[in-house]
Design a protein around this motif. Structure first.
Motif, short mmCIF file in Angstrom:
data_model
loop_
_atom_site.label_atom_id
_atom_site.label_comp_id
_atom_site.label_asym_id
_atom_site.label_seq_id
_atom_site.Cartn_x
_atom_site.Cartn_y
_atom_site.Cartn_z
N THR A 75 0.81 -1.22 0.00
CA THR A 75 0.00 0.00 0.00
C THR A 75 0.85 1.27 0.00
OG1 THR A 75 -0.17 -0.14 2.39
CG2 THR A 75 -1.99 -1.07 1.11
N ASP A 76 1.95 1.28 0.76
CA ASP A 76 2.78 2.49 0.73
C ASP A 76 4.14 2.21 0.08
OD1 ASP A 76 3.96 1.03 2.70
OD2 ASP A 76 3.89 2.58 4.25
N ARG A 77 4.23 1.12 -0.66
CA ARG A 77 5.43 0.76 -1.42
C ARG A 77 6.67 0.77 -0.52
NH1 ARG A 77 7.17 4.28 -6.59
NH2 ARG A 77 8.31 5.33 -4.95
N SER A 78 6.54 0.09 0.65
CA SER A 78 7.65 0.16 1.60
C SER A 78 8.07 -1.23 2.07
CB SER A 78 7.25 1.00 2.82
OG SER A 78 6.35 0.26 3.63
N ILE A 79 9.29 -1.27 2.58
CA ILE A 79 9.75 -2.46 3.30
C ILE A 79 10.26 -1.96 4.64
CG2 ILE A 79 12.09 -2.37 2.27
CD1 ILE A 79 12.03 -5.50 2.38
N ALA A 80 9.96 -2.72 5.70
CA ALA A 80 10.27 -2.25 7.05
C ALA A 80 11.40 -3.09 7.66
CB ALA A 80 9.03 -2.33 7.93
N CYS A 81 12.23 -2.43 8.44
CA CYS A 81 13.28 -3.14 9.17
C CYS A 81 12.63 -3.89 10.33
CB CYS A 81 14.32 -2.15 9.70
SG CYS A 81 15.59 -2.96 10.68
N PRO A 82 12.99 -5.16 10.51
CA PRO A 82 12.35 -5.94 11.57
C PRO A 82 12.79 -5.52 12.97
CG PRO A 82 14.07 -7.25 10.51
CD PRO A 82 13.95 -5.96 9.73
N ARG A 83 13.88 -4.76 13.08
CA ARG A 83 14.37 -4.44 14.43
C ARG A 83 13.56 -3.32 15.08
NH1 ARG A 83 20.88 -4.54 13.57
NH2 ARG A 83 21.09 -6.78 13.29
N HIS A 84 13.45 -2.19 14.42
CA HIS A 84 12.78 -1.05 15.04
C HIS A 84 11.68 -0.46 14.18
CE1 HIS A 84 16.93 -1.22 16.71
NE2 HIS A 84 16.28 -1.07 17.83
N GLY A 85 11.38 -1.10 13.07
CA GLY A 85 10.23 -0.68 12.28
C GLY A 85 10.45 0.44 11.28
N ALA A 86 11.70 0.87 11.11
CA ALA A 86 11.95 1.94 10.12
C ALA A 86 11.54 1.45 8.74
CB ALA A 86 13.43 2.31 10.12
N LYS A 87 10.83 2.34 7.99
CA LYS A 87 10.35 1.95 6.66
C LYS A 87 11.16 2.65 5.58
CE LYS A 87 5.55 0.65 7.47
NZ LYS A 87 4.17 0.88 7.00
N PHE A 88 11.37 1.94 4.47
CA PHE A 88 12.10 2.50 3.34
C PHE A 88 11.28 2.33 2.06
CE2 PHE A 88 15.20 1.40 6.50
CZ PHE A 88 16.10 2.46 6.46
N ASP A 89 11.34 3.34 1.20
CA ASP A 89 10.66 3.28 -0.08
C ASP A 89 11.35 2.23 -0.95
OD1 ASP A 89 8.94 5.50 -2.07
OD2 ASP A 89 10.18 3.93 -2.97
#
Lengths: 108, 436
Positions: A59-73
């Motif tokens: 939905t927001d074209r992102s992938i999230a880091c499993p450690r702290h939830g930071a999202k990247f396009d």
């Protein structure tokens, strides 16, 4: 400019999903989402976490880091949410036949 | 140039062949077998292990390396940085874990000093050395790399200084590696009661851009009232994987000055541990790190105060350029009996590029209630005003930056009383600094 290098077969990555691949001694997460392909360095710029273990969000074209939830396009590598503030490296992807090819971003 | 052949992988069959080839005493074989069993059980460190969370070794392929089995290199050897212009009391040289030379001045051997390659010394003085091996200063169970070194060490140096013998000439050991080679060195230093010594130890690749695998250990035993100055310079090629466990035990009134220089390798993960086991022991730890390209150097330091009235003082300074990264995690641990401890740790980082990254994580764990323990950490960029000022005095920008970097490290160089060491580190760093 580097060459396109075979990274995976199309059938190896479900949609939506991701796959960790090694390209030229570099860890890259190959992402298949909503019919599109993306490739990013498998590094969260917050603390080096592996993006390939994180969830893909179409939905927001992102992938999230499993450690702290930071999202990247997925397409640009831009940091979308805290705690990451810097982009991760995005690479060029193309599909030919059954194969997905990645060209490493040599600027980084 | 000849090269060292390596067996394919660390397999049980290769381990058995390795043991068969060494003809070592039974007690040592037993120690190796126990460590091998542990190595076989242990998995590679997990990504979510706190100690490894900032150090990604997924690209390291252990099965691409194996036991060293070949002949040493011929004439090509890296230039020694630490020994230049120094009158040495003795030296050892290994290449790809194979000993290629060892010598000790007659005046020191006549006083009972032992210095040479560890395997030969074990063969000739096994009864003397057995208790020191059995103390297991570096814990072979700590992780897969510690277990591998305990099981498969080859090459390396031994220094044994008998009671009240003071060696006033530095000793030197060099470990070299060919491109794609393997170094499994183990260093054991024993300075008996009231004795003194200085050991300069360095590792270097034959090729600046060489690869390979170092899995090493260093054990320093400073007995009551003894004094040891130990310098360890890591200058591998920029594709070498470097994993090391290094630990010192300092007994009552003992004094250790331990200086580390970290310049080379693609990725380094080092555990450096000083344990003050007897009253009034003292440790000074100095670290000089310079990284460039995509290097990743990770150092875990541990100052362990086990007895009262001990002092430890750690200063690590790092300069980073390009996309390189350092991780420093420091811990001062004070046990309950260690009253009147005086401990300090500090890490300073100079960022020479916007894409370099330094993680600095000091820590204290104190169980005693009458101590002085402090720590500090700084990270910053080169001050452009300083660069501008130097340029107004006629320096080029690069000269100005080099001067500022040199000044940054001067604080730690001033703590190193061995001129050749601070000069060698300063020169090596100066050559690496580029315009920023």
């Amino acid at each position: 400019m580097s060459e396109f290098i075979p990274a995976a077969k199309v059938g190896e990555v479900i949609d939506p999903g991701s796959l960790l691949v090694e390209i030229d001694d570099r860890l890259v997460v190959l992402i298949h989402a909503a019919g599109h392909w993306y490739a990013l360095d498998d590094v969260c710029t917050h603390d080096g976490g592996p993006l390939s273990d994180g969830p893909v969000d179409v939905t927001d074209r992102s992938i999230a880091c499993p450690r702290h939830g930071a999202k990247f396009d997925m397409a640009t590598g831009a940091a979308l949410t805290m705690p990451a503030t810097k982009p991760t490296v995005a690479h060029e992807v193309k599909v030919e036949g059954d194969h997905v090819f990645v060209r490493l971003n040599s600027a980084s | 140039m000849s090269h060292t052949l390596t067996a394919a992988g660390f397999t049980q069959e290769a381990f058995d062949s390795f043991l068969d080839s060494r003809h070592e005493p039974g007690w040592l074989v037993d120690l190796r077998r126990a460590a091998w069993a542990r190595f076989s059980e242990l998995a590679m460190p997990a990504r979510n292990d706190e100690e490894w969370v900032r150090t990604d070794i997924r690209l390291f392929k252990l099965d691409r390396f194996g036991f060293p089995t070949g002949a040493p290199v011929g004439s090509d050897m890296p230039r020694s940085l630490l020994a230049e212009g120094v009158a040495l009391g003795g030296s050892t040289v290994t290449s790809d874990s194979v000993v290629v030379g060892a010598q000790l001045a007659e005046k020191w051997s006549a006083k009972g000093v032992l210095f040479g390659d560890l395997a030969t010394m074990v063969a000739e003085h096994g009864d003397l050395l057995k208790p020191y091996f059995e103390r297991r200063v570096v814990d072979a169970n700590r992780d897969k790399f510690a277990a591998l070194n305990a099981a498969a060490w080859a090459g390396g140096a031994l220094l044994y200084v008998p009671k009240r013998v003071a060696i006033d000439e530095p000793l030197h050991s060099l470990s070299a590696m060919t491109d794609g080679g393997i170094d499994l060195n183990r260093t054991l230093v024993i300075v008996e009661e009231g004795a003194e010594a200085t050991l300069l130890s360095e590792t270097a690749s034959i090729s600046e851009h060489g690869g390979g695998f170092h899995c090493g250990s260093i054990e320093l035993l400073v007995e009551p009232g003894a004094r040891l100055r130990y310098v360890s310079l890591q200058n591998w090629g920029d594709q070498v994987w470097h994993f090391a466990h290094q630990k010192a035990h300092i007994a009552a009134r003992g004094h250790l000055q331990w200086t580390i220089g970290a310049l080379g390798s693609r990725l380094a993960k080092v555990n450096q541990h000083v344990a003050m086991t007897g009253q009034d022991a003292e440790a000074q730890v100095n670290g000089v790190m310079f990284t460039q390209g995509r290097q990743h150097l990770s150092y875990n330091t541990h100052q362990h105060h086990q007895a009262p009235h001990c002092r430890s003082d750690l200063l690590y300074k790092a300069a980073l350029q390009d996309d390189s990264r350092t991780v420093w995690r420091g811990m001062i641990k004070v046990d309950k009996p260690a009253q009147r401890t005086d401990a300090y740790q500090r890490n300073d980082n100079l960022m020479l590029s916007r894409t370099a990254r330094a993680d600095s994580i000091p820590g204290l764990e104190i169980e005693a209630d009458d101590v002085r323990c402090t720590h500090g950490s700084t990270s910053g960029r080169v001050d452009e005003q300083q660069v501008f000022y130097a340029m107004t005095r006629g320096y080029t920008r690069q000269e100005a930056v080099r001067m500022i970097v040199e000044g940054f490290f001067q604080q730690v160089f001033d703590r190193i009383p061995i001129e050749s060491v601070s000069e060698a580190l300063g020169e090596a760093i100066g050559q690496r600094v580029r315009d920023i």
